[in-house]
Design an enzyme around this catalytic site. Structure first.
Site, short mmCIF file in Angstrom:
data_model
loop_
_atom_site.label_atom_id
_atom_site.label_comp_id
_atom_site.label_asym_id
_atom_site.label_seq_id
_atom_site.Cartn_x
_atom_site.Cartn_y
_atom_site.Cartn_z
N LYS A 132 -24.64 8.85 -5.89
CA LYS A 132 -24.92 9.23 -7.28
C LYS A 132 -26.11 10.17 -7.34
CE LYS A 132 -24.48 6.29 -10.72
NZ LYS A 132 -24.60 5.08 -11.58
N VAL A 133 -25.91 11.29 -8.02
CA VAL A 133 -26.94 12.32 -8.15
C VAL A 133 -27.06 12.70 -9.62
CG1 VAL A 133 -27.62 14.66 -7.50
CG2 VAL A 133 -26.42 13.22 -5.84
#
Length: 330
Positions: A132-133
């Site tokens: 997750k970014v």
């Protein structure tokens, strides 16, 4: 209850906890209710604080610094979730994913995000893990680089259609250079719009509990314009606070083709008990645009709302991560 085959809609569980992974999680998968899962530091903070399942590993790791301890605890759970989801993923590469977030304090550090994302993905060692970014300027750079290395990405904290476009551009560019096929989701936050704006909308005679869905659908249309089968819209922040709406409101109204909805465990339990579902009627992009024009006529600055929610979201993720590390130190 699964609508996977009917409309290519996937439901993921926005929850992870060690004991849960060994029983209820597997039951939900077996019953074809969910097709994946997501996590975040706030979820891990709650799980680690409230479950004795982590006690033994915490004692073993106590000599390490707080972030190392957190990563070891989190990666143990992520690895287990990936193992449980592996058969589903091998059967359908679009699903069977579990997400792990990079350190939220790296949101403006592209190189730091890339290095941590690569390290976490390789350490976990399962190809059904998504990193997750957050959707920041640095995040877009990291998304492109990670996908170019064949790493699956969950782009998170998307509030505006422009963020959805920027994420899709970065992910698409990375996939075009990728050494291996990978998957990505663009996580559009939904319910936070209505919690922020409903009181003002009510005072101005504007329909409440509607902006979150309209905005999410607008983002959905923007993502689909890229026509990349490996990039899907994911509707996040779909839990309902209070009792003004049905608990499954943000799921039932976003049962869209080629999309994912990640919902809290309690929402999923209510979704199961509420009976059979049908695909939602798709709101056209033109109707979304007309809604935004109406807001402008009422003096509502949608860009100010986007900026407020993104700032609050980034700050909340950082605070929850720092609180988690403090609890681990304690």
């Amino acid at each position: 209850m699964s609508l996977k085959e009917d409309i290519n809609f996937s439901l993921w569980c926005d929850f992870i906890e060690r004991d849960f992974l060994e029983k209820q999680f597997q039951d939900l998968i077996k019953d074809e209710v969910i097709q994946g899962a997501t996590s975040n530091p706030a979820i891990f903070a709650s799980s680690i604080s409230n479950s004795v399942a982590y006690k033994q590993q915490l004692e073993i790791l106590q000599a390490n610094n707080a972030k190392t301890i957190y990563e070891e605890l989190a990666m143990t759970d992520i690895k287990r979730a990936a193992e449980v989801l592996d058969a589903m993923h091998k059967d359908d590469y679009d699903d069977g994913f579990i997400s792990l977030e990079v350190d939220p304090t790296l949101c403006d550090d592209a190189n730091g995000t890339i290095e941590e994302g690569v390290r976490l993905f390789k350490t976990i060692g399962h190809d059904n893990v998504m990193i997750k970014v957050p959707a920041t300027k640095a995040g877009y750079i990291a998304m492109e680089e990670l996908t170019s290395q064949g790493i699956n990405v969950n782009a998170t904290l998307i509030f505006s259609p422009q963020q959805a476009i920027n994420c899709s551009k970065a992910l698409n560019a990375g996939m075009e250079k990728s050494v291996a096929e990978c998957k990505a989701v663009v996580s559009i936050f939904v319910s936070r719009f209505d919690r922020l704006c409903d009181n003002e909308f009510r005072a101005k005679g504007i329909e409440t509990s509607r902006l979150g869905i309209i905005n999410a659908v607008k983002c959905y249309h923007e993502i689909n314009k890229f026509k990349n089968k490996n990039i899907r819209a994911l509707f996040a922040s779909t839990g309902v606070k209070g009792d003004e709406l049905e608990s499954t409101y943000y799921v039932d109204n976003l049962l869209y083709p080629n999309s994912v909805n990640t919902a809290p465990l309690a929402t999923i339990e209510d979704y199961i008990s509420s009976g059979s579902k049908e695909a939602s009627k798709i709101i056209s992009e033109n109707d979304c645009d007309e809604f935004f024009k109406m807001l402008s006529k009422h003096g509502i600055d949608i860009n100010e709302i986007y900026n407020t929610l993104l700032t609050e979201g980034l700050d909340a993720f950082k605070v929850s991560f720092e609180e988690l590390l403090s609890k681990i130190k304690a």
